[in-house]
Write an enzyme that holds these catalytic residues in place. Sequence first.
Site, PDB file in Angstrom:
ATOM      1  N   CYS A   1      37.972  45.218  41.581  1.00 24.91           N
ATOM      2  CA  CYS A   1      37.510  45.658  42.907  1.00 24.91           C
ATOM      3  C   CYS A   1      36.021  45.989  42.859  1.00 24.91           C
ATOM      4  CB  CYS A   1      38.315  46.856  43.397  1.00 24.91           C
ATOM      5  SG  CYS A   1      39.927  46.426  44.085  1.00 24.91           S
TER       6      CYS A   1
ATOM      7  N   CYS B   1      39.134  50.378  40.029  1.00 27.10           N
ATOM      8  CA  CYS B   1      39.588  49.066  39.568  1.00 27.10           C
ATOM      9  C   CYS B   1      38.374  48.178  39.236  1.00 27.10           C
ATOM     10  CB  CYS B   1      40.451  48.418  40.645  1.00 27.10           C
ATOM     11  SG  CYS B   1      40.805  46.692  40.327  1.00 27.10           S
TER      12      CYS B   1
ATOM     13  N   HIS C   1      45.364  38.457  39.101  1.00 24.72           N
ATOM     14  CA  HIS C   1      44.380  37.386  38.913  1.00 24.72           C
ATOM     15  C   HIS C   1      45.011  36.245  38.134  1.00 24.72           C
ATOM     16  CE1 HIS C   1      44.130  40.144  35.507  1.00 24.72           C
ATOM     17  NE2 HIS C   1      43.823  39.086  34.763  1.00 24.72           N
TER      18      HIS C   1
HETATM   19  P1  AMP Z   1      44.435  40.083  31.805  1.00 26.70           P
HETATM   20  O1  AMP Z   1      44.583  40.420  30.350  1.00 26.70           O
HETATM   21  O2  AMP Z   1      45.344  38.967  32.262  1.00 26.70           O
HETATM   22  O3  AMP Z   1      44.547  41.314  32.672  1.00 26.70           O
HETATM   23  O4  AMP Z   1      42.991  39.489  31.967  1.00 26.70           O
HETATM   24  C1  AMP Z   1      41.867  40.287  32.149  1.00 26.70           C
HETATM   25  C2  AMP Z   1      40.686  39.445  31.759  1.00 26.70           C
HETATM   26  O5  AMP Z   1      39.531  40.037  32.311  1.00 26.70           O
HETATM   27  C3  AMP Z   1      40.461  39.351  30.247  1.00 26.70           C
HETATM   28  O6  AMP Z   1      40.542  37.971  29.847  1.00 26.70           O
HETATM   29  C4  AMP Z   1      39.069  39.931  30.049  1.00 26.70           C
HETATM   30  O7  AMP Z   1      38.312  39.232  29.087  1.00 26.70           O
HETATM   31  C5  AMP Z   1      38.472  39.793  31.439  1.00 26.70           C
HETATM   32  N1  AMP Z   1      37.435  40.774  31.770  1.00 26.70           N
HETATM   33  C6  AMP Z   1      37.429  42.097  31.502  1.00 26.70           C
HETATM   34  N2  AMP Z   1      36.320  42.671  31.995  1.00 26.70           N
HETATM   35  C7  AMP Z   1      35.607  41.695  32.595  1.00 26.70           C
HETATM   36  C8  AMP Z   1      34.358  41.638  33.288  1.00 26.70           C
HETATM   37  N3  AMP Z   1      33.602  42.743  33.466  1.00 26.70           N
HETATM   38  N4  AMP Z   1      33.933  40.453  33.762  1.00 26.70           N
HETATM   39  C9  AMP Z   1      34.675  39.339  33.558  1.00 26.70           C
HETATM   40  N5  AMP Z   1      35.855  39.322  32.939  1.00 26.70           N
HETATM   41  C10 AMP Z   1      36.321  40.473  32.445  1.00 26.70           C
HETATM   42 ZN    ZN Z   2      41.398  46.030  42.384  1.00 22.41          ZN
END
Ligand code: AMP
Ligand code: ZN
Length: 110
Positions: free
Chosen positions: A7, A4, A98
Amino acid sequence: MSECLFCQIIGKKLPAEIIQEDNKIIVFKDIHPKASVHLLIVPKIHIISLNELEPSNQNIVFYALSALPKLAKAQGLTGYRTIINTGRTGGQEVDHLHLHLLAGDDLPGF
Ligand code: AMP
Ligand code: ZN
């Protein structure tokens, strides 16, 4: 090691721009911001999504929500939008519950 993504960020196996952290939640900047302020509030416990919530998770969900006022104040925000995406068809990309906090003049439409 957990596959994950969040995680791995929680476990410091992957980098992130961490804004704040305690033993229950971590807050970091979204890597692809959709507004000038775009933070993710992430419970440290691995819950996949709202669809997997159980009554025993009530404390952590409330804890994550109740972090918002202080966080917003620290960011100088008077208003903001919170979003929780659930499931692929709900726009969820990362399967670890989240909360998105979005703010700024460029706040996207609903
Ligand atoms: P969701 O689409 O609600 O699952 O949101 C996931 C979010 O995580 C998206 O807005 C991505 O831009 C963000 N995301 C993906 N990888 C990372 C990362 N390594 N660091 C910070 N944010 C991330
Ligand atoms: Zn997780």
